[in-house]
Design a protein around this motif. Structure first.
Motif, short mmCIF file in Angstrom:
data_model
loop_
_atom_site.label_atom_id
_atom_site.label_comp_id
_atom_site.label_asym_id
_atom_site.label_seq_id
_atom_site.Cartn_x
_atom_site.Cartn_y
_atom_site.Cartn_z
N ASN A 162 2.53 0.40 4.31
CA ASN A 162 2.37 -0.57 5.39
C ASN A 162 3.58 -1.49 5.39
O ASN A 162 4.04 -1.92 4.34
CB ASN A 162 1.13 -1.42 5.18
CG ASN A 162 -0.14 -0.63 5.45
OD1 ASN A 162 -0.61 0.10 4.58
ND2 ASN A 162 -0.65 -0.75 6.65
N THR B 253 -5.16 0.44 5.60
CA THR B 253 -3.96 0.85 4.90
C THR B 253 -3.34 2.03 5.65
O THR B 253 -4.02 2.72 6.41
CB THR B 253 -4.25 1.31 3.46
OG1 THR B 253 -5.00 2.51 3.52
CG2 THR B 253 -5.03 0.25 2.69
N ALA B 254 -2.07 2.23 5.42
CA ALA B 254 -1.35 3.29 6.13
C ALA B 254 -2.02 4.64 5.91
O ALA B 254 -2.17 5.43 6.84
CB ALA B 254 0.09 3.32 5.66
N SER C 68 1.47 0.70 10.16
CA SER C 68 1.17 1.80 9.23
C SER C 68 2.21 2.90 9.42
O SER C 68 2.47 3.33 10.55
CB SER C 68 -0.22 2.36 9.49
OG SER C 68 -1.19 1.45 9.05
N CYS D 266 6.42 -2.69 16.10
CA CYS D 266 5.77 -1.39 16.06
C CYS D 266 6.16 -0.50 17.24
O CYS D 266 5.87 0.68 17.28
CB CYS D 266 4.25 -1.60 16.04
SG CYS D 266 3.32 -0.15 15.61
N SER E 143 -1.45 -1.20 12.36
CA SER E 143 -2.43 -0.98 11.30
C SER E 143 -3.81 -1.49 11.66
O SER E 143 -3.96 -2.59 12.20
CB SER E 143 -1.98 -1.67 10.02
OG SER E 143 -0.70 -1.25 9.67
N HIS F 32 0.82 -1.21 0.00
CA HIS F 32 0.00 0.00 0.00
C HIS F 32 0.86 1.27 0.00
O HIS F 32 0.68 2.16 0.82
CB HIS F 32 -0.94 0.03 1.22
CG HIS F 32 -1.77 -1.20 1.35
ND1 HIS F 32 -2.66 -1.59 0.38
CD2 HIS F 32 -1.83 -2.14 2.32
CE1 HIS F 32 -3.24 -2.71 0.76
NE2 HIS F 32 -2.76 -3.08 1.93
N ASP G 259 -5.19 4.89 7.89
CA ASP G 259 -4.91 4.99 9.33
C ASP G 259 -4.34 6.36 9.71
O ASP G 259 -4.63 6.87 10.79
CB ASP G 259 -3.88 3.92 9.74
CG ASP G 259 -4.49 2.54 9.84
OD1 ASP G 259 -5.73 2.44 9.93
OD2 ASP G 259 -3.73 1.56 9.82
N TYR H 200 3.11 7.14 2.24
CA TYR H 200 2.44 6.20 3.14
C TYR H 200 2.80 4.78 2.73
O TYR H 200 2.91 4.48 1.53
CB TYR H 200 0.92 6.34 3.04
CG TYR H 200 0.36 7.67 3.47
CD1 TYR H 200 0.03 7.89 4.81
CD2 TYR H 200 0.16 8.70 2.56
CE1 TYR H 200 -0.50 9.11 5.21
CE2 TYR H 200 -0.37 9.92 2.96
CZ TYR H 200 -0.69 10.12 4.28
OH TYR H 200 -1.20 11.33 4.68
N GLN I 243 0.62 -5.74 11.05
CA GLN I 243 1.02 -4.71 10.09
C GLN I 243 1.30 -3.42 10.83
O GLN I 243 0.68 -3.12 11.84
CB GLN I 243 -0.09 -4.46 9.06
CG GLN I 243 -0.32 -5.59 8.07
CD GLN I 243 0.76 -5.68 7.00
OE1 GLN I 243 1.41 -4.68 6.68
NE2 GLN I 243 0.97 -6.87 6.46
#
Lengths: 203, 652
Positions: free
Chosen positions: B552, B514-515, B452, B579, B511, B98, B518, B550, B450
């Motif tokens: 992910n 999608t980034a 973002s 993360c 996430s 993404h 978000d 952006y 994931q």
């Protein structure tokens, strides 16, 4: 760390193809030794030599590639904060000369704008096997605006001169206050950089 | 570089992310013969930092067809013997998804027409041409798309990474520009390559705009080398495991750090500075005397909350936020503590909140006013520093070196060797593989998280201060219950990660979508797209977005070893970035794996100080590069106890 030990401290970094004699240059200069057929240098990060120039003590911290040049895998961080680069090739090895533009590209990418680069053709003791003429190297270094010198780590030719000339130039640049330690750093770095080695509360 | 690679090692490590690099240093340091490879042309994998042009190349690579463009490899299938079987590795990393790029800065050319690509073009071509000739051929190939609604970036161009992996480089000049209006602004998806930054300083172009510097896209491209854009945005806790490890192992000498200068909070639509140290609290102009007292009292309690269990025992199973409400703290103080100091999710339990608060407070003051450090030139420096340590102790490094498969002995069930893209078999006792190299078969049963991410280049700080050189950490709490908090790190140019007069802003959250979905709401709250004419957006004006990305990133940090299918026991897996804000996960992972592989061995002990080393007069050869013996022998008494200074630091 006692500041009175020296007046200047410079980080000098060696680059160039594997086998051109980088480590030999450093060892010859710092220890006066020529290690024949030496292997990779295990466990030694950099070497130190303090020299006196016009009554001032200059401490040179000389960094070697740790073998990462063998497969063209030098870390970018190796170039950071170098005050001078010694770009070395072997006068008896055309290939090592041909690779110079690749090295220049890395310098361009990762080293400081203000870094001083010296081109060194090593192994002049093997003049009978010379593949790169002095003239070609001179032209190249002129085009790239580099200082140029031929050396023999084995015979100790020009090795002292290389490092001492470099030290003089570094002092001159430092005096003119144009020498910047990290890439560009056009800003008067707000907040102090933390450098572990200068702090006492680590151990 | 026709140097041949040894074919026998103790440990082969595939991937140069932070956990792999720490392991490489640890293994090499304890005398193992280490081969450390990465199929990419750069260090760090998903932990890398890129210059602006490097980032654009990386974006292209992400978009590239997964199996395409890799035909130079030697088939490995017939190199496997009857008594062996092979576990194929993935050919291309697909941990990034993404990807969306927006360029808001003016693309007016003017001075941008020639982005001269001097040496970046193609090293082999350059190298074989006459060297004295000025290397001035321009290579500019730019593809511009404009579409603010398309979720995917167009991927048409062949990658031109840095020329080293590709046999040929075509000089192209093609520019397609399709611009669509989206409201008042024009969003442009941009893919640009061959973009080479020049060395000379920017020609300042701020005539008629005394208030704000006008930064154009071409300036960003030209000054692209000034950027070091991290794929993961992390900070180092001053009292954290990574700092401890860096110091203990002396790897810290390869990097420099700056203290994060301020902690910010986002409350009621405004960015505010959070007072966190005692001095901050007392100097704060925003807090009343009563609030100052309340805050100090509470923070002092947090420092030794374990000693006063009676204070919070009714809340042990209840959220920290509820506990804070009972603590005679005004709403803004509760907000500061919950979101900016403890930095916990709203559902976080009281004990965890107190623990996080305590950790934050303990980290204060070690190096400065906030608990965090940021490495100059970006987080991507850190893995490289560990790699250098590994190399110093004999580790062998090969970037652009792809491992095709692991070779497993059927009888013992152990991995014996790898086969690389040259078809060469390289054997070892232990294998460490980063998750993204494992094939779909191996990972069939794996559940990934994931992350973002957004990367922004902006023209001003989110909170103006006396100095424009601030490094700020901001937590934006979730807009609605159940959503994720977004972590924002704003870096100024003195961190060596962006060009002068710009800020590099990293947004991160785990996430939900999608980034862009978000993170865009937060971006819109904090920034406004760049527009040629200055629109008065009230007071204070928001910083303007010049460029935004952006994407992910897959989070493999929660994957347990047992969910990988069919891996031999001597194959160890490192996860990609997690993360979290700190690096504790990576350090812990590396240390745990190291102890599993070499039980009882010291993990990254300090190496001898180079200044204490003098060589033996006899200058003996080092023994085999696997032994722990150094070529060095004795300490030089005169300098024995000295520490090093940072080079050149006494020059100013």
């Amino acid at each position: 760390m006692s500041m009175e030990d020296y007046d200047f401290l410079f980080k000098i970094v060696l680059i160039g193809n594997a086998g051109v004699g980088k480590t030999c240059l450093v060892r010859r200069f710092t220890q006066g030794l020529f290690p024949p057929g030496q292997g990779a240098t295990i466990g030694v990060d950099f070497m130190i030599k303090t020299v006196e120039i016009n009554g001032e003590k200059v401490k040179l911290q000389i960094w070697d590639t740790a073998g990462q040049e063998r497969f063209r895998s030098i870390t970018q961080s190796y170039y950071r904060s170098a005050n001078a680069l010694i770009l070395t090739y072997d006068i008896t090895c055309e290939e090592s000369f041909r690779c110079l533009p690749e090295w220049l590209r890395e310098i361009e990418q990762y080293a400081s704008n203000k870094v001083i680069t010296v081109l060194v053709g090593n192994k002049i003791d093997l003049a009978e096997r010379r593949e790169v003429s002095q003239q070609r190297a001179e032209e190249f270094s002129e085009a790239q605006d580099m200082y140029y010198l031929e050396t023999s780590a084995k015979e100790s030719d020009n090795v002292e001169k290389l490092f001492l000339d470099l030290a003089c130039r570094l002092i001159r640049e430092a005096r003119q206050n144009t020498l910047v330690n990290s890439v560009s750093s056009p800003l008067p770095g707000e907040g102090k950089s933390i450098n572990y080695l200068t702090c006492c509360n680590f151990n | 570089m026709a140097d041949s690679l040894p074919t026998e090692f103790d440990v082969i490590i595939i991937g140069t992310g932070l956990p792999e690099s720490i392991l490489a240093a640890a293994c090499s340091r304890s005398g193992q013969r280490v081969l450390h490879v990465d199929s990419r042309s750069y260090y760090g994998g998903n932990w890398a930092s890129f210059t602006f042009s490097g980032l654009l190349s990386w974006l292209k690579e992400c978009e590239q067809d997964s199996e395409a463009g890799d035909k130079s490899t030697v088939a490995w299938q017939n190199l496997i013997q009857d008594t062996e079987e092979a576990i194929a590795l993935r050919r291309k990393d697909d941990s990034i998804q993404h990807v969306e790029v927006f360029c808001y800065a003016s693309k007016d050319t003017g001075d941008s027409a020639e982005e001269i690509d001097v040496l970046q073009k193609n090293p082999s071509l350059v190298a074989s041409s006459t060297l004295t000739k000025p290397l001035d051929s321009a290579c500019l190939s730019e593809e511009t798309h404009s579409d603010s609604t398309s979720p995917e970036m167009p991927a048409k161009d062949t990658p031109q990474h840095d020329g080293e992996i590709l046999p040929e480089v075509t000089d192209r000049e093609e520019t397609q520009v399709k611009e669509t209006d989206c409201g008042e602004k024009t969003c442009i998806h941009t893919v640009s390559d061959g973009a080479k930054d020049e060395n000379k300083p920017v020609v300042e172009d701020n005539s008629g705009q005394p208030k704000r510097n006008r930064i154009t896209y071409s300036q960003i491209v030209k000054e692209g080398r000034r950027f070091n854009i991290d794929l993961v945005s992390k900070l180092l806790y001053s009292q954290g495991s990574l700092i401890d490890l860096l110091i203990k192992s002396n790897v810290s000498r390869y990097a420099e750090f700056k203290n994060v200068t301020r902690i910010l909070a986002f409350r009621e639509g405004k960015v505010e500075q959070v007072p966190c140290s005692r001095a901050d609290v007392f100097n704060s102009k925003e807090l009343t005397m009563v609030e100052k007292r309340m805050l100090m009292k509470f923070l002092t309690f947090c420092l030794d909350y374990e000693q006063h269990p009676g204070e919070y025992q009714d809340f042990t199973q209840r959220p920290f936020s509820e506990y804070l409400k009972t603590q005679k703290l005004t709403p803004n103080l509760q907000h500061f503590i919950l979101h900016s100091i403890a930095m916990t999710e709203p559902s976080c339990l009281t004990v965890d909140g107190l623990k996080a608060t305590k950790h934050f407070l303990q980290c204060l003051g070690r190096y400065g006013n906030t608990p965090f450090l940021f490495p100059l030139y970006g987080q991507g420096e850190i893995p490289q520093c560990f790699c250098r340590m590994c190399a110093v102790f004999g580790g062998i490094y090969c970037l652009r070196h792809r491992v095709q498969c692991l070779v497993v002995d059927k009888e013992s069930g152990r991995c014996e060797a790898v086969i690389d893209h040259f078809g060469q078999r390289i054997s070892a006792k232990f294998f460490i593989v980063e998750d993204s190299y494992l094939s779909e078969d191996t990972c069939a049963g794996v559940q990934y998280g994931q992350i973002s991410r957004a990367v922004l280049i902006t023209d001003q700080s989110v909170l103006k201060a006396d100095s424009d050189q601030q490094i700020s950490m901001l937590t934006v709490p979730p807009a609605e219950p159940g959503a994720r908090a977004v972590r924002v790190a704003e870096l100024c140019s003195s961190t060596m990660t962006c060009m002068k007069d710009t800020y590099l802003v990293h947004l991160t959250c785990s996430s939900a979508s999608t980034a862009r979905e978000d993170l865009e709401p937060v971006v819109q709250k904090l920034f406004t797209p760049y527009a040629e004419t200055e629109i008065d957006e009230g007071d204070p004006p928001k910083p303007r977005l010049l460029w935004a990305l952006y994407f992910n990133m897959r989070d493999s940090s929660g994957v347990s070893r047992s969910s990988y299918h069919g891996l031999p026991s001597n194959v160890y897996v490192c996860s990609g970035p997690d993360c979290g804000l700190g690096n504790e996960h990576a350090v812990k992972l590396a240390e745990t794996l190291f102890q599993q592989i070499f039980p009882g061995e010291d993990f990254c002990p300090p190496p001898p100080n180079p200044e204490d080393i003098i060589f033996d007069g006899d200058d003996k050869q080092p023994e085999a590069p696997g032994t722990n013996t150094l070529i060095v022998a004795k300490l030089e008494a005169s300098e024995g106890s000295q520490n090093l200074d940072s080079p050149g630091q006494h020059l100013q």
